[in-house]
Scaffold this motif. Structure first.
Motif, short mmCIF file in Angstrom:
data_model
loop_
_atom_site.label_atom_id
_atom_site.label_comp_id
_atom_site.label_asym_id
_atom_site.label_seq_id
_atom_site.Cartn_x
_atom_site.Cartn_y
_atom_site.Cartn_z
N LEU A 233 -0.09 -0.47 -3.49
CA LEU A 233 0.36 1.00 -3.40
C LEU A 233 -0.57 2.16 -3.38
O LEU A 233 -0.38 2.89 -2.73
N THR A 234 -1.44 2.02 -4.30
CA THR A 234 -2.40 2.98 -4.46
C THR A 234 -3.26 2.90 -3.26
O THR A 234 -3.47 4.43 -2.67
N LEU A 235 -3.83 1.73 -2.42
CA LEU A 235 -4.37 2.08 -1.30
C LEU A 235 -3.57 2.42 -0.12
O LEU A 235 -3.98 3.26 0.75
N LEU A 236 -2.46 1.99 0.09
CA LEU A 236 -1.64 2.54 1.23
C LEU A 236 -1.31 3.86 1.13
O LEU A 236 -1.47 4.63 1.85
N GLY A 237 -0.95 4.21 -0.34
CA GLY A 237 -0.56 5.90 -0.29
C GLY A 237 -1.79 6.71 -0.18
O GLY A 237 -1.70 7.65 0.51
N SER A 238 -3.09 6.07 -0.42
CA SER A 238 -4.09 7.19 -0.21
C SER A 238 -4.38 7.36 1.29
O SER A 238 -4.68 8.16 1.96
N MET A 239 -4.23 6.10 2.03
CA MET A 239 -4.63 6.23 3.48
C MET A 239 -3.44 6.79 4.09
O MET A 239 -3.69 7.48 5.06
N ASN A 240 -2.21 6.86 3.80
CA ASN A 240 -1.18 7.37 4.39
C ASN A 240 -1.08 9.01 4.51
O ASN A 240 -0.63 9.74 4.99
N TRP A 241 -1.83 9.64 3.30
CA TRP A 241 -2.14 10.80 3.14
C TRP A 241 -3.15 11.44 3.97
O TRP A 241 -3.54 12.56 4.31
N VAL A 242 -4.04 10.66 4.55
CA VAL A 242 -5.11 11.13 5.24
C VAL A 242 -4.69 12.08 6.51
O VAL A 242 -5.65 12.96 6.93
N TYR A 243 -3.77 11.92 7.20
CA TYR A 243 -3.33 12.57 8.36
C TYR A 243 -3.07 14.03 7.90
O TYR A 243 -3.16 15.10 8.84
N LEU A 244 -2.93 14.45 6.59
CA LEU A 244 -2.73 15.80 6.12
C LEU A 244 -4.14 16.68 6.10
O LEU A 244 -4.14 17.80 6.61
N ALA B 48 -11.74 4.75 5.71
CA ALA B 48 -11.02 3.60 5.14
C ALA B 48 -12.10 2.58 4.25
O ALA B 48 -11.68 2.33 3.31
N SER B 49 -13.28 2.56 4.79
CA SER B 49 -14.06 1.82 3.69
C SER B 49 -14.54 2.58 2.78
O SER B 49 -14.66 1.94 1.73
N ALA B 50 -14.68 4.04 2.56
CA ALA B 50 -14.96 4.53 1.33
C ALA B 50 -13.90 4.48 0.51
O ALA B 50 -13.95 4.40 -0.78
N MET B 51 -12.50 4.81 0.77
CA MET B 51 -11.49 4.34 0.17
C MET B 51 -11.28 3.12 -0.76
O MET B 51 -11.26 3.15 -1.79
N LEU B 52 -11.50 2.23 0.28
CA LEU B 52 -11.44 0.72 -0.11
C LEU B 52 -12.63 0.52 -1.27
O LEU B 52 -12.45 -0.14 -2.38
N ASP B 53 -13.87 1.02 -0.95
CA ASP B 53 -15.10 0.91 -2.00
C ASP B 53 -14.68 1.49 -3.31
O ASP B 53 -15.00 1.07 -4.36
N MET B 54 -14.16 2.60 -3.38
CA MET B 54 -13.70 3.33 -4.62
C MET B 54 -12.75 2.66 -5.49
O MET B 54 -12.93 2.74 -6.53
N ILE B 55 -11.82 1.92 -4.73
CA ILE B 55 -10.64 1.26 -5.59
C ILE B 55 -11.37 -0.11 -5.83
O ILE B 55 -11.21 -0.44 -7.01
N ARG B 56 -12.24 -0.52 -5.15
CA ARG B 56 -12.92 -1.97 -5.54
C ARG B 56 -13.75 -1.88 -6.62
O ARG B 56 -13.76 -2.78 -7.27
N SER C 38 -13.87 -14.61 7.31
CA SER C 38 -13.51 -15.64 6.06
C SER C 38 -13.83 -14.74 4.79
O SER C 38 -13.06 -14.94 3.94
N ASP C 39 -14.49 -13.60 4.56
CA ASP C 39 -14.48 -12.76 3.33
C ASP C 39 -13.32 -12.20 3.13
O ASP C 39 -12.90 -11.23 4.08
N PRO C 40 -12.32 -12.14 2.16
CA PRO C 40 -11.16 -11.47 1.90
C PRO C 40 -11.35 -10.05 1.64
O PRO C 40 -10.45 -9.25 2.25
N TRP C 41 -12.36 -9.70 1.18
CA TRP C 41 -12.70 -7.99 1.17
C TRP C 41 -13.07 -7.33 2.44
O TRP C 41 -12.32 -6.39 2.89
N GLU C 42 -13.67 -8.14 3.32
CA GLU C 42 -13.83 -7.57 4.68
C GLU C 42 -12.59 -7.72 5.62
O GLU C 42 -12.40 -6.98 6.51
N ARG C 43 -11.82 -8.65 5.37
CA ARG C 43 -10.44 -8.55 6.08
C ARG C 43 -9.61 -7.58 5.72
O ARG C 43 -9.08 -6.87 6.67
N LEU C 44 -9.52 -7.27 4.44
CA LEU C 44 -8.84 -6.14 3.96
C LEU C 44 -9.50 -4.83 4.65
O LEU C 44 -8.56 -4.01 5.20
N GLN C 45 -10.70 -4.88 4.76
CA GLN C 45 -11.24 -3.63 5.12
C GLN C 45 -10.77 -3.07 6.74
O GLN C 45 -10.79 -2.13 6.95
#
Length: 302
Positions: free
Chosen positions: A258-269, A282-290, A184-191
């Motif tokens: 766009l910021t969230l997807l961009g940061s996640m997509n560069w993880v593979y490097l 993923a959790s740390a990235m979302l927390d920093m933006i949140r 139910s929590d929208p932030w947890e769904r996104l995480q």
């Protein structure tokens, strides 16, 4: 004349035992941290050496080390700390989303169709060598087929490239939608969706990785135009998840996405196994933006 006392170097044959002992005592330590800890004790061991020993004993991920620790204890998972049990539970959810039906020996054990084998091999070569530097002959060689057999399934390299992305987006779209079910929590769904995304980028199949790479790197406008509908459908999942978030008035939700997807997509490097898990990244990235876009609670203070 006094000489400086040196730390004695531990025998090389003891290094493996020390690595395994530390894996039991502190299973969440990454390979670099383990190597540094043992070097301080006089062991001559590198992070890659730690990983070699982990792989030898099937302990190369945090989850594997935690499962081994639980299996060796009469208490099972109850022997783990609360945070360790939570990590195992989240990893189990992620595994079920990434490999539905894979437990108990079902479709995961069935032989792949030839077209799937070709798609997997093509994705691996496209993601490592690039589209322009990969030929149909290269792909055929990778799977042990003649080039004509590839053309029997895919009429051109471009069509094969499109098929790889169609399959990749189909998989990740299904997982992303399933990630938030029952939450139910929208932030947890996104995480949860972010965890699935990063896991696919770092530990998924070549098809998963090239799908994420496409979100970050665009090289061919004509091909991209054909891939764009798949990409749009996937990004729509994140649009809806982000639209449901409580945020301060005026926050640019498109820029957030766009910021969230961009940061996640560069993880593979830069991702290296044994440090942070995909879920932790993923959790740390979302927390920093949140922290910068969460609801303004200053008015709630007395």
């Amino acid at each position: 004349m006094a000489t400086q006392q040196e730390t004695p170097t531990a025998p090389a044959q003891d290094s493996e035992a020390a690595i395994l002992e530390l894996a039991r005592r502190e299973p969440e330590l990454g390979q670099a941290a383990v190597a540094r800890r043992l070097q301080e004790q006089g062991y001559r061991i590198s992070p890659s050496g730690v990983r070699y020993i982990w792989q030898k004993h099937d302990l190369e991920t945090t989850v594997k080390r935690l499962n081994a620790l639980a299996a060796d204890s009469a208490e099972g998972v109850e022997a783990l700390t609360e945070s360790q049990r939570e990590l195992l539970e989240r990893s189990s959810v992620t595994a079920r989303l990434l490999h539905p039906g894979g437990e108990g020996g079902t479709e995961a054990d069935e032989p792949l169709e030839r077209s799937e084998v070709i798609i997997n091999a093509a994705a691996e070569l496209f993601s490592t060598a690039g589209y322009d530097r990969t030929s149909i002959r290269d792909i055929a060689s990778r799977v042990g087929l003649l080039p004509g057999s590839i053309y029997h399934h895919f009429p051109s390299k471009e069509e094969l490239y499109i098929a790889v992305h169609r399959e990749g987006f189909r998989r990740v779209l299904k997982r992303a939608k399933a990630a938030g079910e029952g939450i139910s929590d929208p932030w947890e769904r996104l995480q949860r969706a972010c965890e699935i995304h990063v896991h696919g980028m770092t530990e998924g199949s070549p098809v998963d990785r090239i799908t994420g790479t496409n979100l970050a790197l665009i090289g061919n406008d004509d091909i991209q135009a054909r891939i764009q509908p798949f990409r749009d459908e996937y990004e729509q999942v994140f649009r809806e998840l982000i639209d449901a978030l409580p945020m301060r008035p005026g926050v640019d939700r498109k820029l957030f996405r766009l910021t969230l997807l961009g940061s996640m997509n560069w993880v593979y490097l830069w991702y290296r196994p044994g440090l942070r898990t995909p879920a932790q990244i993923a959790s740390a990235m979302l927390d920093m933006i949140r922290d910068g876009v969460g609801p303004d609670t200053s008015g709630d203070k007395a």
